[in-house]
Design a protein around this motif. Structure first.
Motif, short mmCIF file in Angstrom:
data_model
loop_
_atom_site.label_atom_id
_atom_site.label_comp_id
_atom_site.label_asym_id
_atom_site.label_seq_id
_atom_site.Cartn_x
_atom_site.Cartn_y
_atom_site.Cartn_z
N CYS A 81 -4.34 -7.20 -3.19
CA CYS A 81 -4.36 -6.88 -1.77
C CYS A 81 -5.49 -5.88 -1.48
O CYS A 81 -5.61 -4.86 -2.15
N CYS A 86 -3.40 -0.56 0.72
CA CYS A 86 -3.67 -0.79 -0.70
C CYS A 86 -5.07 -0.28 -1.06
O CYS A 86 -5.28 0.26 -2.15
N CYS A 122 -2.87 -8.23 3.34
CA CYS A 122 -1.55 -7.61 3.12
C CYS A 122 -0.50 -8.60 2.60
O CYS A 122 -0.29 -9.66 3.15
N LEU A 123 0.16 -8.20 1.52
CA LEU A 123 1.20 -9.03 0.92
C LEU A 123 2.57 -8.70 1.50
O LEU A 123 3.58 -9.27 1.09
N CYS A 126 3.60 -3.05 1.53
CA CYS A 126 2.68 -1.91 1.60
C CYS A 126 3.27 -0.65 0.95
O CYS A 126 2.54 0.23 0.51
S1 FES Z 1 -1.58 -3.44 2.58
FE1 FES Z 1 -1.34 -4.17 0.58
S2 FES Z 1 0.64 -5.01 0.59
FE2 FES Z 1 0.32 -4.40 2.63
#
Ligand code: FES
Length: 155
Positions: A81, A86, A122-123, A126
């Motif tokens: 991510c 992240c 984004c997974l 966060c």
């Molecule tokens: S910003 Fe990386 S999982 Fe949401």
């Protein structure tokens, strides 16, 4: 029967079971990708012939959706991510450790076709930044130091 023959047979069976169902192109492409790991021009042409659709339509649908892979991918796809939380949490260091451990750069696949390394958005976890998806397993927060041991579990 070699494995490419059995994969071709599996695709034939998928096409056979969907060919009389209108609107099944996405499903058939998903199944084809599951069988081969990616969608080659040859596979897409076979799907087009099997579903009696223009090849251009099949190729344009496959190129439109980012979840279809039009190039070979490794057996295990690693997605790091790169979205803000992240990134702030140290995703760059994790990326660098993955590149060093695997011997490839972001966007590449190892020569033995075992791993592909990709950047992703984004997974949805966060709170576990920096987060990494290996195959379908989520890891995080992950440190650069943990990367070699983690990758060794997938070799
Ligand atoms: S910003 Fe990386 S999982 Fe949401």
């Amino acid at each position: 029967m070699d494995s490419s023959e059995s994969k071709n047979d599996a695709l034939g069976a998928v096409i056979e079971s969907y060919k009389s169902k209108p609107g099944s192109l996405l499903t058939v492409l998903q199944q084809a990708q599951k069988i081969f790991g990616w969608l080659s021009h040859r596979t897409m042409r076979r799907v087009a012939d099997g579903l009696d659709l223009p090849a251009a339509q099949v190729e344009s649908v496959a190129s439109y959706y980012s979840f279809f892979h039009l190039e070979p991918r490794g057996e295990t796809v690693i997605r790091v991510c790169a979205s803000a939380p992240c990134h702030i949490g140290g995703a760059d260091r994790v990326f660098a450790a993955l590149e060093e451990t695997l011997g490839i750069r972001i966007g590449e696949t190892t020569k033995d076709m075992k791993f592909s390394l990709l950047r992703c958005d984004c997974l949805g976890i966060c709170d576990r930044a920096p987060a990494v998806l290996i195959g379908e397993e989520v890891f995080g927060p992950l440190t650069a130091e943990e990367v070699p041991e983690l990758i060794s579990r997938y070799r």
